[in-house]
Design an enzyme around this catalytic site. Structure first.
Site, mmCIF file in Angstrom:
data_model
loop_
_atom_site.group_PDB
_atom_site.id
_atom_site.type_symbol
_atom_site.label_atom_id
_atom_site.label_comp_id
_atom_site.label_asym_id
_atom_site.label_seq_id
_atom_site.Cartn_x
_atom_site.Cartn_y
_atom_site.Cartn_z
ATOM 1 N N GLY A 79 0.817 -1.203 0.000
ATOM 2 C CA GLY A 79 0.000 0.000 0.000
ATOM 3 C C GLY A 79 0.849 1.250 0.000
ATOM 4 O O GLY A 79 2.086 1.177 -0.076
ATOM 5 N N CYS A 80 0.200 2.404 0.107
ATOM 6 C CA CYS A 80 0.946 3.662 0.046
ATOM 7 C C CYS A 80 1.842 3.852 1.264
ATOM 8 O O CYS A 80 2.796 4.626 1.233
ATOM 9 C CB CYS A 80 -0.009 4.840 -0.112
ATOM 10 N N THR A 81 1.556 3.138 2.362
ATOM 11 C CA THR A 81 2.383 3.280 3.568
ATOM 12 C C THR A 81 3.380 2.139 3.743
ATOM 13 O O THR A 81 4.133 2.122 4.704
ATOM 14 C CB THR A 81 1.494 3.348 4.820
#
Length: 383
Positions: free
Chosen positions: A356-358
């Site tokens: 994911g983006c994190t």
């Protein structure tokens, strides 16, 4: 107006558009999620209008409207992201540009930057996502991903260099073996006096290779630095962003930009997407993956893993029956990701890995989320 008249009119419009933009043929349809940018929706809409003038049919997903852009109205960022995925899945659009996307493990994005010393374009392989939970295997695959993207942007015989990071020498040896097996690509040579295909920071600034191979975390930093070095970091002003997700069998064209990306960069990302559509990036990807496999890619990766394995074989764990994964647990080290998923399989919980983006994620059904979190905490995979 008859169908024939409509076809003729469309052809003349395409010719006129081609003369104006220098790009002939049907205009690629690219969605853009506009909500969530640190610079506001106006920034994203400005980018949409810029790209529309350069031959892209932009479907802006947000709340704003403007001439030359098709707006798909949504109320919030989450709704916009779901709408974008739906439009890509249904082929309502040819691709999308967005600020975050959970690519599966095995898929990572190839960034495209303009290097400061010579103003030369360079592809950074890769910049988000994870090609493999094994660092060196990931970098080997990243080289192929970078070659695919460069070729889809018209670079016929891209040169490849490897950034001097941990694993560079092992990656170089594997790629030389792949090259000896028949996979055709050209090595870049460092601008430093000692030459070689393992490159330094100087080569990054000069754009020595067409494709710079590194791990995605390093690549992410490089894209940010090269895009925003002249603005103090809060506004990514130059380049094309973090690029398209590339991986074996993957056929969804999704390109990543940052929440800090300015309108000129987002516009470039939209035209980048359009270029990939027109040049049939996934046809190029299939041909390159087939060529790499024929040259022994899987065998090289398997033999490298076997050489690194401990003497005692790991317990074989099979995945339970698949089910939709609507929940996720972040915070797991990428090197532990596959083991964490297997720990859940062993407990009878179907799980998948993703990015994911994190950072890395283990994904499972909503019903199994609490139990999965308890298992992973007990096993020490999450705090």
């Amino acid at each position: 107006m008859s169908n024939l008249e409509k076809t003729i009119a469309r052809a003349f419009l395409e010719m006129a558009d081609g003369l104006e933009t220098g790009s002939f043929g049907p205009r690629p349809k690219i969605a853009l999620t506009g909500m969530g940018s640190e610079h506001g929706e106006e920034n994203a809409m400005a980018a949409a209008q810029m790209a529309a003038k350069k031959g892209v049919d932009v479907y802006y997903i947000g709340t704003l409207e403007a001439e030359g852009v098709t707006t798909v109205h949504v109320d919030n960022e989450d709704e916009g992201h779901k709408k974008m995925e739906q439009m890509v899945e249904s082929h309502e659009v040819d691709g999308a540009v967005t600020m975050h996307f959970p690519f599966p493990i095995g898929v990572s994005t190839v960034g495209r930057v303009i290097t400061p010393a010579r103003g030369k374009e360079m592809f950074i392989a890769t910049s988000t996502g994870t090609s493999s939970a094994d660092r060196i295997e990931g970098m080997i695959k990243n080289a192929v991903y970078g070659i695919i993207t460069a070729k889809a942007c018209g670079v016929k015989n891209p040169t490849v260099g490897i950034l001097n990071v941990d694993g560079a020498r092992q990656t170089e040896m594997a790629l030389k073996e792949l090259q000896a097996g028949g996979y055709d690509f050209a090595w870049a040579t460092s601008a430093r006096a000692d030459g070689g295909a393992v490159l330094r920071g100087n080569d990054v600034l000069q754009g020595t290779p067409d494709v710079l191979v590194c791990d995605s975390l390093t690549g992410n930093v490089l894209v940010k630095m090269l895009s925003a070095f002249s603005t103090g970091g809060s506004f990514e002003a130059t380049g094309y962003g973090y690029g398209p997700g590339i991986g074996p069998g993957y056929d969804k064209l999704v390109l990543i930009v940052s929440r800090a990306s300015g309108a000129p960069l987002v516009a470039n990302a939209l035209t980048f997407a359009g270029e990939l559509v027109k040049n049939k990036v996934f046809d190029i990807a299939k041909a390159e993956f087939d060529a790499a496999e024929k040259a022994g890619l899987s065998k090289i990766l398997t033999s490298r893993k076997a050489a690194a394995k401990p003497a005692a074989e790991e317990e074989e764990v099979k995945a339970p029956p698949a089910e939709p994964c609507t929940a996720s647990i972040p915070g797991i080290e990428v090197m532990d990701l596959e083991d964490a998923a297997k720990a859940l399989w062993k407990a009878g919980i179907y799980a998948e890995t993703g990015m994911g983006c994190t950072g890395p994620l283990v994904m499972m059904s909503e019903a199994n989320h609490a139990k999965a979190l308890e298992i992973l905490k007990k096993a020490g995979y999450v705090g």
